[in-house]
Scaffold this active site. Structure first.
Site, PDB file in Angstrom:
ATOM      1  N   TRP A 189       0.803  -1.193   0.200  1.00 31.66           N
ATOM      2  CA  TRP A 189       0.047   0.065  -0.077  1.00 31.66           C
ATOM      3  C   TRP A 189       0.770   1.373  -0.016  1.00 31.66           C
ATOM      4  CZ3 TRP A 189      -0.559   4.129   3.193  1.00 31.66           C
ATOM      5  CH2 TRP A 189      -1.494   4.980   3.090  1.00 31.66           C
ATOM      6  N   GLU A 208      -6.958  -2.346  -1.680  1.00 28.77           N
ATOM      7  CA  GLU A 208      -6.647  -2.710  -0.190  1.00 28.77           C
ATOM      8  C   GLU A 208      -7.103  -1.204   0.680  1.00 28.77           C
ATOM      9  OE1 GLU A 208      -2.636  -2.192  -1.773  1.00 28.77           O
ATOM     10  OE2 GLU A 208      -4.379  -2.794  -2.504  1.00 28.77           O
ATOM     11  N   ASP A 209      -7.013   0.012   0.083  1.00 30.79           N
ATOM     12  CA  ASP A 209      -7.251   1.229   0.684  1.00 30.79           C
ATOM     13  C   ASP A 209      -8.536   1.184   1.116  1.00 30.79           C
ATOM     14  OD1 ASP A 209      -5.919   3.835   0.843  1.00 30.79           O
ATOM     15  OD2 ASP A 209      -7.908   4.092   0.217  1.00 30.79           O
ATOM     16  N   LEU A 210      -8.602   1.639   2.468  1.00 33.88           N
ATOM     17  CA  LEU A 210     -10.137   1.637   3.010  1.00 33.88           C
ATOM     18  C   LEU A 210     -11.068   2.825   2.157  1.00 33.88           C
ATOM     19  CD1 LEU A 210     -12.122   0.850   5.122  1.00 33.88           C
ATOM     20  CD2 LEU A 210     -11.154   2.596   6.640  1.00 33.88           C
TER      21      LEU A 210
END
EC number: 3.2.2.21
Length: 296
Positions: A189, A208-210
């Site tokens: 990330w 994968e980043d919120l």
């Protein structure tokens, strides 16, 4: 190619339905203002043109606020030292608030006479226990001291390879692999964020980043036909890395997000900024976060 065209058509069809619902009989205008175009660099304007051709409903998100990272006035040549400082800032900011990270960085800058130390200086100072103690007093945990030293070693010992690596194009995966393999504390990330903000790569996507996951959930919420098609055509399932807490929005698996993002390639980095904006409920906070991201 056929499947990609079908996804493109579904995205555009859903977008047209949504726009028609909002505008009624009013004409659709998706041309960005000339002043807006003039303030942004050419590759960003090309990205906007491509994205709007694929999905016109994203026009308001693009038009309403400038994108700091792509403003002409923010474009300056980056040196190897600039890249080091950006990655060092990434390490300093891990697991703490932006304000706390800025405070720690400011103390490090003060310790070194008003400028963040370059990698050669830190490489030597990490050999001196007394100097290490001074650096740690700036607010760095033992783990972050290890990470920062690892970064200084990487740049000092491999600077020629790094210059070549960062100077090339179309080698995003190679850059990620090099950073993740050689620098403790830099994961996929963090490496992707560096590709976007440091190397200005235009086709990065991080499911994968919120914030991206939340923005994507909102993006797909008014595109039922596209969602059905994405689900129907799944071949390899890649589970989301985001823990399923009690969010009031749907978390999609990585393969669904990645497949949809391919429509906006080779400009998925800009699509990520759009998703971040879709995820935000506070415009001022969103713009401040973007500015900090560009500076970090």
């Amino acid at each position: 190619m056929k499947l990609k065209r079908e996804y493109d058509e579904l995205i555009k069809a859903d977008a047209v339905k949504e726009i028609a619902k909002e505008l009624g009989s009013r004409p659709l205008e998706v041309a960005l203002p000339e002043k807006y175009i003039a303030r942004h660099e050419e590759k960003f304007n090309m990205a906007c043109e491509h994205i709007l051709e694929k999905d016109p409903s994203l026009f308001p998100i693009l038009k309403n606020n400038e994108f700091t990272l792509y403003l002409k006035e923010t474009q300056v040549p980056n040196t190897l030292e600039d890249y080091f400082i950006r990655l060092a800032s990434t390490i300093l900011s891990q697991q703490i608030s932006g304000q706390a990270a800025e405070s720690i960085k400011a103390r490090v800058v003060s310790l070194y006479g008003g400028a963040f130390p370059d990698y050669k200086i830190l490489f030597e100072d990490f050999k001196d226990p007394a100097k290490c103690a001074e650096i740690a007093k700036c607010g760095l945990s033992k783990r972050k001291m290890i990470y920062l030293e690892s970064l200084a070693v990487y740049f000092t010992e491999k600077y020629k390879d790094i210059e070549k690596l960062f100077g090339q194009k179309d080698n995003d995966e190679e850059v990620i692999e090099s950073l993740v393999t050689n620098v403790k504390g830099i994961g996929p990330w963090s490496a992707k964020m560096f590709l976007i903000s440091g190397l200005k790569r235009m086709d990065v996507f991080a499911p994968e980043d919120l914030g991206i996951a939340r923005g994507f959930s909102k993006y797909l919420s008014d595109k039922p036909e596209l969602e059905k098609e994405l689900m129907r055509e799944r071949k390899v399932v890649k589970k989301s890395k985001i823990k399923h807490k009690k969010y009031n929005w749907k978390i999609y698996d990585d393969d669904i997000m990645e497949k949809c993002s391919e429509t906006f390639s080779p400009y998925r980095s800009v699509f990520m900024f759009i998703l971040w904006r879709l995820a935000s409920t506070n415009t001022d906070a969103m713009m401040k976060a973007e500015e900090n991201f560009v500076k970090s």
